[in-house]
Motif scaffolding. Structure first.
Motif, PDB file in Angstrom:
ATOM      1  N   ASP A 285      79.970  49.399  69.791  1.00 25.83           N
ATOM      2  CA  ASP A 285      78.827  49.902  70.557  1.00 25.83           C
ATOM      3  C   ASP A 285      77.804  48.808  70.819  1.00 25.83           C
TER       4      ASP A 285
ATOM      5  N   ARG B 248      85.750  55.490  73.402  1.00 25.31           N
ATOM      6  CA  ARG B 248      86.712  55.300  74.492  1.00 25.31           C
ATOM      7  C   ARG B 248      87.661  54.138  74.183  1.00 25.31           C
TER       8      ARG B 248
ATOM      9  N   MET C  46      84.234  44.436  82.120  1.00 26.08           N
ATOM     10  CA  MET C  46      84.347  44.437  80.654  1.00 26.08           C
ATOM     11  C   MET C  46      85.670  43.788  80.245  1.00 26.08           C
TER      12      MET C  46
ATOM     13  N   VAL D 207      79.334  52.686  78.190  1.00 32.79           N
ATOM     14  CA  VAL D 207      80.727  52.691  77.692  1.00 32.79           C
ATOM     15  C   VAL D 207      80.695  53.015  76.207  1.00 32.79           C
ATOM     16  N   SER D 208      81.341  54.080  75.823  1.00 33.39           N
ATOM     17  CA  SER D 208      81.332  54.515  74.430  1.00 33.39           C
ATOM     18  C   SER D 208      82.436  53.823  73.636  1.00 33.39           C
TER      19      SER D 208
ATOM     20  N   LEU E  83      79.555  46.593  73.674  1.00 31.49           N
ATOM     21  CA  LEU E  83      80.022  47.191  74.921  1.00 31.49           C
ATOM     22  C   LEU E  83      78.891  47.340  75.936  1.00 31.49           C
TER      23      LEU E  83
END
Length: 267
Positions: free
Chosen positions: A76, A87, A1, A83-84, A79
């Motif tokens: 969101d 975070r 990421m 993965v929130s 991502l």
């Protein structure tokens, strides 16, 4: 990421190449405030002041939470699965935080190139310093946060960033002068001293370049212009650096022709 942010020009934030910058003005402003302070908790009162100055509406906190929700929805969508957004855009005690690696920001790249260039200059390597300081300048894509409606908090941030940009520019010109690129600098310095009429450092650099190109009369004219502007607008005389340079150029101009080549090295 791979998450990257940019504030040295239009506001950018990407997740693996996908933009997550909102189009609405106020959520965009919230993201800009968080992006300038990557890794830091930005207190809610600071965000409210940026959004509404000293007169937030009664619904300010609820509205801010709505803007944070909008930003998280954009995150969101970009991502990776699992993965929130919470975070990345964290709720912290008393505020919010963009929790990403600060080294992925354009400000970090700018400061890294700049600091390394200044170190090279201090070590007596103006060629390396010039190259690195040009790389620092190339990180900029335009005026800081040029596409964001700036409030009181971001105004201070933008002013700081632009001052850092100017400081690095002046150091790069120092490196060019040390290399001996006086002629190449003349047009750039003519434009810069016209735009920044009260900047004594730029005027000093312009005077040095002109004098070393054999244009001492023009160098002294540049001094007279900035002195007139400083006295007329700020009721201030030029600083000691400019005054000493003017005296040195006047002294060199008074040297007999046969010795003038050596005298031109005085400044």
């Amino acid at each position: 990421m791979d998450i990257r942010t940019g504030v040295l020009g239009p506001l950018t934030m990407t997740v693996d190449g996908t933009s997550v910058v909102p189009t609405a003005a106020k959520p965009r402003k919230v993201l800009a405030l968080l992006a300038v302070r990557v890794g830091q908790v930005v207190p809610v009162p600071v965000i409210l002041e940026e959004l509404w100055g000293g007169h937030p509406p009664a619904s300010a906190l609820t509205t801010l939470q709505t803007y944070i929700l909008q930003l998280r929805r954009l995150l969101d969508a970009a991502l990776p699965a699992g993965v929130s957004a919470k975070r990345v855009l964290r709720t912290a005690f008393g505020g919010y935080q963009l929790d990403i690696d600060p080294d992925t920001t354009d400000t970090a790249a700018f400061e890294r190139y700049g600091a390394t260039g200044i170190r090279a200059m201090d070590l007596g390597d103006p060629e390396t310093a010039e190259r690195l300081l040009r790389q620092a300048a190339a990180v900029w894509r335009g005026p800081a946060l040029v596409d964001v409606e700036i409030g009181p908090r971001l105004e201070a941030d933008v002013r700081y960033l632009e001052e850092r940009r100017m400081a690095m520019l002046e150091r790069r010109i120092d490196a060019d002068l040390a290399i001996g690129r006086h002629t190449e600098l003349l047009s750039e310095l003519a434009a810069l001293t016209s735009e920044h009429r009260l900047n004594e450092r730029l005027c000093e650099q312009y005077m040095r370049a002109l004098h070393r190109c054999g244009r001492s009369v023009d160098a002294l004219s540049a001094y007279r212009r900035i002195r007139r502007d400083l006295v007329g607008e700020l009721a201030l005389e030029p600083g000691p650096g400019l005054r000493e340079l003017e005296r040195a150029i006047l002294g060199a101009a008074a040297v007999p022709t046969a010795a003038r080549g050596r005298a031109q090295l005085v400044p």
